[in-house]
Motif scaffolding. Sequence first.
Motif, PDB file in Angstrom:
ATOM      1  N   ALA A   1       0.836  -1.206   0.000  1.00  0.00           N
ATOM      2  CA  ALA A   1       0.000   0.000   0.000  1.00  0.00           C
ATOM      3  C   ALA A   1       0.869   1.254   0.000  1.00  0.00           C
ATOM      4  N   LYS A   2       1.914   1.272   0.823  1.00  0.00           N
ATOM      5  CA  LYS A   2       2.808   2.433   0.874  1.00  0.00           C
ATOM      6  C   LYS A   2       3.475   2.659  -0.481  1.00  0.00           C
ATOM      7  N   LYS A   3       3.919   1.570  -1.095  1.00  0.00           N
ATOM      8  CA  LYS A   3       4.579   1.685  -2.400  1.00  0.00           C
ATOM      9  C   LYS A   3       3.597   2.215  -3.446  1.00  0.00           C
ATOM     10  N   TRP A   4       2.385   1.686  -3.452  1.00  0.00           N
ATOM     11  CA  TRP A   4       1.369   2.160  -4.396  1.00  0.00           C
ATOM     12  C   TRP A   4       1.096   3.650  -4.191  1.00  0.00           C
ATOM     13  N   LEU A   5       1.009   4.077  -2.924  1.00  0.00           N
ATOM     14  CA  LEU A   5       0.740   5.492  -2.642  1.00  0.00           C
ATOM     15  C   LEU A   5       1.923   6.379  -3.039  1.00  0.00           C
ATOM     16  N   LYS A   6       3.131   5.932  -2.710  1.00  0.00           N
ATOM     17  CA  LYS A   6       4.333   6.719  -3.046  1.00  0.00           C
ATOM     18  C   LYS A   6       4.470   6.921  -4.545  1.00  0.00           C
ATOM     19  N   THR A   7       4.192   5.872  -5.312  1.00  0.00           N
ATOM     20  CA  THR A   7       4.350   5.964  -6.765  1.00  0.00           C
ATOM     21  C   THR A   7       3.126   6.565  -7.452  1.00  0.00           C
ATOM     22  N   GLY A   8       2.053   6.759  -6.693  1.00  0.00           N
ATOM     23  CA  GLY A   8       0.859   7.383  -7.257  1.00  0.00           C
ATOM     24  C   GLY A   8       0.045   6.476  -8.168  1.00  0.00           C
ATOM     25  N   ILE A   9       0.249   5.152  -8.089  1.00  0.00           N
ATOM     26  CA  ILE A   9      -0.479   4.263  -9.000  1.00  0.00           C
ATOM     27  C   ILE A   9      -1.821   3.801  -8.447  1.00  0.00           C
ATOM     28  N   ALA A  10      -2.133   4.192  -7.205  1.00  0.00           N
ATOM     29  CA  ALA A  10      -3.382   3.722  -6.599  1.00  0.00           C
ATOM     30  C   ALA A  10      -4.356   4.874  -6.379  1.00  0.00           C
ATOM     31  N   SER A  11      -5.617   4.586  -6.612  1.00  0.00           N
ATOM     32  CA  SER A  11      -6.655   5.530  -6.198  1.00  0.00           C
ATOM     33  C   SER A  11      -7.100   5.083  -4.805  1.00  0.00           C
ATOM     34  N   VAL A  12      -7.587   6.026  -4.038  1.00  0.00           N
ATOM     35  CA  VAL A  12      -7.934   5.763  -2.647  1.00  0.00           C
ATOM     36  C   VAL A  12      -9.402   6.094  -2.421  1.00  0.00           C
ATOM     37  N   LYS A  13     -10.104   5.173  -1.754  1.00  0.00           N
ATOM     38  CA  LYS A  13     -11.507   5.391  -1.411  1.00  0.00           C
ATOM     39  C   LYS A  13     -11.745   4.878  -0.001  1.00  0.00           C
ATOM     40  N   TRP A  14     -12.549   5.588   0.741  1.00  0.00           N
ATOM     41  CA  TRP A  14     -12.997   5.113   2.042  1.00  0.00           C
ATOM     42  C   TRP A  14     -14.347   4.478   1.840  1.00  0.00           C
ATOM     43  N   HIS A  15     -14.600   3.402   2.519  1.00  0.00           N
ATOM     44  CA  HIS A  15     -15.963   2.880   2.514  1.00  0.00           C
ATOM     45  C   HIS A  15     -16.237   2.118   3.785  1.00  0.00           C
ATOM     46  N   SER A  16     -17.511   1.989   4.049  1.00  0.00           N
ATOM     47  CA  SER A  16     -17.962   1.268   5.229  1.00  0.00           C
ATOM     48  C   SER A  16     -18.559  -0.033   4.742  1.00  0.00           C
ATOM     49  N   THR A  17     -18.419  -1.086   5.531  1.00  0.00           N
ATOM     50  CA  THR A  17     -18.922  -2.390   5.093  1.00  0.00           C
ATOM     51  C   THR A  17     -20.400  -2.573   5.401  1.00  0.00           C
ATOM     52  N   GLU A  18     -21.068  -1.493   5.778  1.00  0.00           N
ATOM     53  CA  GLU A  18     -22.499  -1.629   6.046  1.00  0.00           C
ATOM     54  C   GLU A  18     -23.215  -2.019   4.765  1.00  0.00           C
ATOM     55  N   ASN A  19     -23.954  -3.095   4.830  1.00  0.00           N
ATOM     56  CA  ASN A  19     -24.699  -3.578   3.675  1.00  0.00           C
ATOM     57  C   ASN A  19     -26.136  -3.805   4.121  1.00  0.00           C
ATOM     58  N   PRO A  20     -27.055  -2.980   3.623  1.00  0.00           N
ATOM     59  CA  PRO A  20     -28.436  -3.103   4.087  1.00  0.00           C
ATOM     60  C   PRO A  20     -29.063  -4.471   3.778  1.00  0.00           C
ATOM     61  N   LYS A  21     -28.501  -5.190   2.817  1.00  0.00           N
ATOM     62  CA  LYS A  21     -29.041  -6.508   2.460  1.00  0.00           C
ATOM     63  C   LYS A  21     -28.648  -7.577   3.470  1.00  0.00           C
ATOM     64  N   GLU A  22     -27.578  -7.320   4.234  1.00  0.00           N
ATOM     65  CA  GLU A  22     -27.109  -8.337   5.177  1.00  0.00           C
ATOM     66  C   GLU A  22     -27.599  -8.074   6.584  1.00  0.00           C
ATOM     67  N   ASP A  23     -27.831  -9.122   7.274  1.00  0.00           N
ATOM     68  CA  ASP A  23     -28.296  -9.076   8.654  1.00  0.00           C
ATOM     69  C   ASP A  23     -27.183  -8.517   9.544  1.00  0.00           C
ATOM     70  N   VAL A  24     -27.523  -7.517  10.362  1.00  0.00           N
ATOM     71  CA  VAL A  24     -26.526  -6.914  11.260  1.00  0.00           C
ATOM     72  C   VAL A  24     -26.020  -7.896  12.313  1.00  0.00           C
ATOM     73  N   SER A  25     -26.748  -8.973  12.534  1.00  0.00           N
ATOM     74  CA  SER A  25     -26.287  -9.953  13.509  1.00  0.00           C
ATOM     75  C   SER A  25     -25.189 -10.845  12.936  1.00  0.00           C
ATOM     76  N   VAL A  26     -24.907 -10.693  11.632  1.00  0.00           N
ATOM     77  CA  VAL A  26     -23.906 -11.510  10.961  1.00  0.00           C
ATOM     78  C   VAL A  26     -22.606 -10.725  10.734  1.00  0.00           C
ATOM     79  N   ARG A  27     -22.705  -9.606  10.034  1.00  0.00           N
ATOM     80  CA  ARG A  27     -21.534  -8.794   9.700  1.00  0.00           C
ATOM     81  C   ARG A  27     -21.287  -7.749  10.771  1.00  0.00           C
TER      82      ARG A  27
END
Length: 182
Positions: A95-121
């Motif tokens: 990850a550090k190498k990808w960031l240093k060389t600028g070859i990666a795009s970066v996105k934040w996301h949350s694993t909340e999935n309304p289709k999945e039961d909260v008692s599972v994930r």
Amino acid sequence: MMNQALITIVLHAIKEQYVTEKAFYSTQLGISSQSWDRWKKGEHGLKPDNMQVVAKLFTDYEWMLVQKVCRNADILPEVAEEPVREYHFLKYQIAKKWLKTGIASVKWHSTENPKEDVSVRKSAVTTLRLETNYDFWSYKDILDLRLPSVIRHQIEAKKIDLLEWMSENNPDTIQELKETKK
């Protein structure tokens, strides 16, 4: 005989993403606790369909890294002792190498999935996703780094630069941060 490093890394991934092991093996694999325990002990493998489900705990790129760590665990005792640490170390170095060389795009996301039961994930796991795209349709490499939410807020508020933060931290300090939040 199942590779113990694989079992250890998979169990760690389940702990990061699911409320319990049972939530994973009963809802995702549809197997009994006895079958799961026998797999964990390395007494028998999982069906190919279930191994595909296990692989989906990781991105394709991460699954390749898991395979490399498992192979090295067969050869190097220090990797066999701490395969999760080795796996996370590799992810962060890449990850550090990808960031240093600028070859990666970066996105934040949350694993909340309304289709999945909260008692599972596990809910609201903050993930930093790094993607490298090779300009071929559907071919890209992805690394997901699960981080404490406070880090996301610091980086988004520009209190700290992502590359600087990654250089100053490693998987061990991140694990410590996660554990203090519990």
